[in-house]
Design a protein around this motif. Structure first.
Motif, PDB file in Angstrom:
ATOM      1  N   GLN A 277      -4.342   9.990   9.188  1.00  0.00           N
ATOM      2  CA  GLN A 277      -4.898   8.684   8.841  1.00  0.00           C
ATOM      3  C   GLN A 277      -4.162   8.049   7.673  1.00  0.00           C
ATOM      4  O   GLN A 277      -3.994   6.842   7.621  1.00  0.00           O
ATOM      5  CB  GLN A 277      -6.377   8.822   8.479  1.00  0.00           C
ATOM      6  CG  GLN A 277      -7.245   9.032   9.700  1.00  0.00           C
ATOM      7  CD  GLN A 277      -8.711   8.834   9.392  1.00  0.00           C
ATOM      8  OE1 GLN A 277      -9.091   8.653   8.240  1.00  0.00           O
ATOM      9  NE2 GLN A 277      -9.536   8.882  10.407  1.00  0.00           N
ATOM     10  N   ASN A 278      -3.755   8.860   6.738  1.00  0.00           N
ATOM     11  CA  ASN A 278      -3.179   8.294   5.526  1.00  0.00           C
ATOM     12  C   ASN A 278      -1.674   8.161   5.579  1.00  0.00           C
ATOM     13  O   ASN A 278      -1.098   7.422   4.802  1.00  0.00           O
ATOM     14  CB  ASN A 278      -3.560   9.158   4.320  1.00  0.00           C
ATOM     15  CG  ASN A 278      -5.029   9.020   4.006  1.00  0.00           C
ATOM     16  OD1 ASN A 278      -5.464   7.967   3.561  1.00  0.00           O
ATOM     17  ND2 ASN A 278      -5.783  10.062   4.258  1.00  0.00           N
TER      18      ASN A 278
ATOM     19  N   THR B  48       0.856  -1.179   0.000  1.00  0.00           N
ATOM     20  CA  THR B  48       0.000   0.000   0.000  1.00  0.00           C
ATOM     21  C   THR B  48       0.895   1.232   0.000  1.00  0.00           C
ATOM     22  O   THR B  48       2.106   1.120   0.197  1.00  0.00           O
ATOM     23  CB  THR B  48      -0.937   0.006   1.213  1.00  0.00           C
ATOM     24  OG1 THR B  48      -1.896   1.059   1.078  1.00  0.00           O
ATOM     25  CG2 THR B  48      -0.165   0.192   2.514  1.00  0.00           C
TER      26      THR B  48
ATOM     27  N   GLU C 191       3.024  12.321  14.235  1.00  0.00           N
ATOM     28  CA  GLU C 191       1.975  13.206  14.719  1.00  0.00           C
ATOM     29  C   GLU C 191       2.240  14.605  14.166  1.00  0.00           C
ATOM     30  O   GLU C 191       3.333  14.903  13.709  1.00  0.00           O
ATOM     31  CB  GLU C 191       1.967  13.222  16.242  1.00  0.00           C
ATOM     32  CG  GLU C 191       1.611  11.865  16.816  1.00  0.00           C
ATOM     33  CD  GLU C 191       1.810  11.798  18.303  1.00  0.00           C
ATOM     34  OE1 GLU C 191       1.360  10.821  18.888  1.00  0.00           O
ATOM     35  OE2 GLU C 191       2.443  12.709  18.856  1.00  0.00           O
TER      36      GLU C 191
ATOM     37  N   LYS D 100       0.591   5.112   9.022  1.00  0.00           N
ATOM     38  CA  LYS D 100       1.027   3.720   8.956  1.00  0.00           C
ATOM     39  C   LYS D 100       2.301   3.526   8.156  1.00  0.00           C
ATOM     40  O   LYS D 100       3.006   2.562   8.335  1.00  0.00           O
ATOM     41  CB  LYS D 100      -0.082   2.867   8.341  1.00  0.00           C
ATOM     42  CG  LYS D 100      -1.380   2.952   9.088  1.00  0.00           C
ATOM     43  CD  LYS D 100      -1.214   2.393  10.491  1.00  0.00           C
ATOM     44  CE  LYS D 100      -2.525   2.367  11.227  1.00  0.00           C
ATOM     45  NZ  LYS D 100      -3.091   3.688  11.409  1.00  0.00           N
TER      46      LYS D 100
ATOM     47  N   GLU E  92      -4.001   4.460  -0.029  1.00  0.00           N
ATOM     48  CA  GLU E  92      -4.754   4.773   1.182  1.00  0.00           C
ATOM     49  C   GLU E  92      -5.780   5.876   0.915  1.00  0.00           C
ATOM     50  O   GLU E  92      -6.896   5.837   1.424  1.00  0.00           O
ATOM     51  CB  GLU E  92      -3.810   5.216   2.305  1.00  0.00           C
ATOM     52  CG  GLU E  92      -2.804   4.166   2.740  1.00  0.00           C
ATOM     53  CD  GLU E  92      -3.437   3.002   3.468  1.00  0.00           C
ATOM     54  OE1 GLU E  92      -4.504   3.191   4.078  1.00  0.00           O
ATOM     55  OE2 GLU E  92      -2.880   1.890   3.413  1.00  0.00           O
TER      56      GLU E  92
ATOM     57  N   ILE F  99       4.298   6.488  15.279  1.00  0.00           N
ATOM     58  CA  ILE F  99       3.311   7.079  14.385  1.00  0.00           C
ATOM     59  C   ILE F  99       3.590   8.573  14.310  1.00  0.00           C
ATOM     60  O   ILE F  99       3.790   9.223  15.332  1.00  0.00           O
ATOM     61  CB  ILE F  99       1.885   6.854  14.920  1.00  0.00           C
ATOM     62  CG1 ILE F  99       1.595   5.358  14.925  1.00  0.00           C
ATOM     63  CG2 ILE F  99       0.869   7.598  14.070  1.00  0.00           C
ATOM     64  CD1 ILE F  99       0.297   5.028  15.593  1.00  0.00           C
TER      65      ILE F  99
ATOM     66  N   LEU G  84       7.656  -6.612  10.478  1.00  0.00           N
ATOM     67  CA  LEU G  84       6.763  -5.638  11.116  1.00  0.00           C
ATOM     68  C   LEU G  84       7.438  -4.289  11.223  1.00  0.00           C
ATOM     69  O   LEU G  84       8.641  -4.166  11.204  1.00  0.00           O
ATOM     70  CB  LEU G  84       6.399  -6.111  12.526  1.00  0.00           C
ATOM     71  CG  LEU G  84       5.539  -7.343  12.606  1.00  0.00           C
ATOM     72  CD1 LEU G  84       5.201  -7.613  14.046  1.00  0.00           C
ATOM     73  CD2 LEU G  84       4.277  -7.164  11.811  1.00  0.00           C
ATOM     74  N   ARG G  85       6.613  -3.275  11.348  1.00  0.00           N
ATOM     75  CA  ARG G  85       7.165  -1.959  11.595  1.00  0.00           C
ATOM     76  C   ARG G  85       7.834  -1.989  12.957  1.00  0.00           C
ATOM     77  O   ARG G  85       7.226  -2.345  13.944  1.00  0.00           O
ATOM     78  CB  ARG G  85       6.042  -0.911  11.618  1.00  0.00           C
ATOM     79  CG  ARG G  85       5.488  -0.617  10.265  1.00  0.00           C
ATOM     80  CD  ARG G  85       4.385   0.400  10.324  1.00  0.00           C
ATOM     81  NE  ARG G  85       3.230  -0.133  11.010  1.00  0.00           N
ATOM     82  CZ  ARG G  85       2.762   0.376  12.130  1.00  0.00           C
ATOM     83  NH1 ARG G  85       3.337   1.394  12.689  1.00  0.00           N
ATOM     84  NH2 ARG G  85       1.696  -0.137  12.682  1.00  0.00           N
TER      85      ARG G  85
ATOM     86  N   MET H  21       6.909   0.882  16.040  1.00  0.00           N
ATOM     87  CA  MET H  21       5.514   1.274  16.073  1.00  0.00           C
ATOM     88  C   MET H  21       5.292   2.772  16.186  1.00  0.00           C
ATOM     89  O   MET H  21       4.281   3.214  16.676  1.00  0.00           O
ATOM     90  CB  MET H  21       4.808   0.617  17.259  1.00  0.00           C
ATOM     91  CG  MET H  21       4.889  -0.881  17.259  1.00  0.00           C
ATOM     92  SD  MET H  21       3.766  -1.520  16.074  1.00  0.00           S
ATOM     93  CE  MET H  21       2.265  -0.823  16.702  1.00  0.00           C
TER      94      MET H  21
END
Lengths: 202, 278
Positions: free
Chosen positions: B196-197, B40, B107, B200, B45, B105, B99-100, B103
């Motif tokens: 949101q997009n 993806t 912001e 990840k 996304e 994210i 896996l990432r 983790m």
């Protein structure tokens, strides 16, 4: 508020964790010490990032459309997800009944956990290692009596087709004959879905 | 075919099925990216988010949104091809090497808009042209709208609710910028869209300030997207790809006749990626 450490989230898994598009959520903390474990970080319950069911749901719902279209959802792994029954119960309340919730588990957890979580989950991927207690103990450091009794209970309390049991060929720990014996015993117990495969040591 | 590309292809087919079944217009461009694909990307996304919005619209209108189980057969057929790809994760349930890592994210902090120093595509009109121009002939869309002059704006003023300070003797003396370009839903929705997009797939180790220059066309589409201050190559590319999918409310100009017209406007958006600490 329940919160747990999660050390990995893997999206868009299409064939490895059940049907449909799934997201693997890997909890920290595991009762086993498998010799070929590639993520020994998962042994430590303190490794990973803290999530509440709410924050996890917010993160994984990005793929809801795929889940619904393919009858996929979340596969809880680890580590040992069945040590986190309260968390998974709360997560189910958030995601609703349309997401498929599976657990990749050794089933080597207290019986109460299995009893509690069974109504919540749609299925199981059980890594049984080897049915021979001696092989199991040498490979994992634990006894397998609890795992087998939990599996027996699950088979007797629901559709056996919701359970896939993985039986690995484990280099230097079991033989092809051992694997055959494990499969025979599992079939006698009523297991209908066996995944025999080879651990590849890199 | 790399597994990521194959995953991307399957997910794309699922999106197509959902769109087709629900009469949603979805134009999917052929992906030309040659590097490693994670299955993806921000572009994919953004398509999912678009489908979600369209499905919500249908439901608000009392129409059925058909999604449940729609692509089960598609995935089943795809599994044969995928099964031929080596998948280390399938070999050992504990192998989670792809896996990432930690983790993280990304912001976002505050997102101020810098006032554009000038409008692009402007042509300075002569007094004669100003007197002769027929408003009705001004283009309502496209990149060129003749309004004339260099604009300046006091930097201390917010981009919103401000009046431009035109150069003397130009058309601007008699006109007023009613609305500056704005993301549909405002800044909070912009942050949500990006979060949101991007969250990840963003490089969690990347932090710093980014500045994205772009033009909001009269039809609300964005063009001339340029990362004028970047954080790193991967994040810059992801953000630029997301901006291509955005739709903004265009700038609106009110002429002294009272007519309101949209026009192209250049903007610079500042994004702040804080350092993630655990």
């Amino acid at each position: 508020m329940t919160e747990e450490k999660i050390f990995g989230i893997s999206r868009h898994r299409l064939t490895t964790d059940g049907e449909g598009v799934t997201t693997l959520v890997a909890f920290s903390g595991c009762p086993l010490r498998c010799k070929y474990c590639l993520n020994k970080a998962s042994w430590e319950p303190d490794k990973g990032r803290l999530y509440t069911p709410e924050t996890l749901f917010e993160e994984v719902k990005i793929d809801q459309l795929y889940f619904l279209a393919t009858k996929g959802g979340i596969t809880f792994g680890g580590g040992e997800p069945l040590l986190q029954t309260e968390f998974i119960q709360a997560f189910r309340e958030l995601c609703g009944s349309q997401w498929q919730l599976l657990a990749e588990t050794s089933l080597n957890v207290p019986f109460e956990n299995v009893q509690t979580i069974d109504p919540i989950l749609d299925g199981y991927i059980v890594d049984i290692k080897d049915m021979n207690p001696e092989i199991y103990k040498v490979y994992t450091g634990k006894d397998n009596a609890l795992a087998i009794s939990n599996l027996q209970w699950l088979l007797q309390h629901g559709d056996p087709n919701r359970i896939m049991v993985r039986v690995p060929h484990i280099p230097d720990f079991n033989t092809d004959d051992d694997v055959e014996r494990s499969k025979e015993r599992l079939e006698k117990m009523g297991v209908t879905n066996i995944d025999e495969f080879q651990y590849i040591i890199r | 075919m790399a597994k990521g590309k194959q995953t991307c292809k399957i997910l794309k087919e699922i999106r197509k099925q959902i769109a087709a079944e629900n009469d949603i217009k979805l134009v999917i461009e052929e992906c030309t990216y040659q590097g490693d694909c994670l299955g993806t990307c921000p572009k994919c996304e953004a398509e999912v988010r678009y489908l979600e919005r369209e499905l919500e619209k249908r439901q608000r209108l009392g129409k059925a949104a058909v999604v449940a189980g729609l692509s089960v057969g598609l995935l089943g057929a795809s599994q044969v091809a995928l099964a031929q790809e080596p998948d280390s994760l399938n070999m050992n349930q504990n192998n989670l090497g792809t896996l990432r890592g930690d983790m993280t994210i990304v912001e976002y902090g505050a997102i101020p808009l810098y006032p554009p120093p000038t409008f692009p595509y402007c042509h300075v009109l002569t007094q004669e042209e100003i007197s002769n121009v027929a408003i009705s002939k001004l283009p309502k869309s496209g990149n060129l709208i003749v309004v004339g002059g260099n604009l300046t704006c006091p930097e201390e003023e917010s981009l919103y609710n401000r009046e431009w300070k035109p150069q003397p003797d130009t058309l601007f003396e008699k006109t007023k910028c009613l609305y500056a370009p704005k993301f549909e839903g405002g800044e909070s929705m912009l942050v949500e869209f990006l979060s949101q997009n991007l969250g990840k797939n963003a490089d969690g180790n990347a932090y710093g300030d980014m500045e994205v220059a772009f033009t909001v066309e009269p039809n609300g589409k964005l063009s001339h997207i340029d990362i004028i201050k970047g954080v790193n190559e991967q994040l810059d590319a992801q953000v630029a790809a997301l901006f291509k999918f955005m739709e903004w409310k265009p700038a609106i100009w009110e002429l002294n006749s009272g007519e309101k017209i949209p026009f192209a406007c250049q903007c610079v958006q500042k994004l702040h990626f804080p350092m993630i600490t655990h």
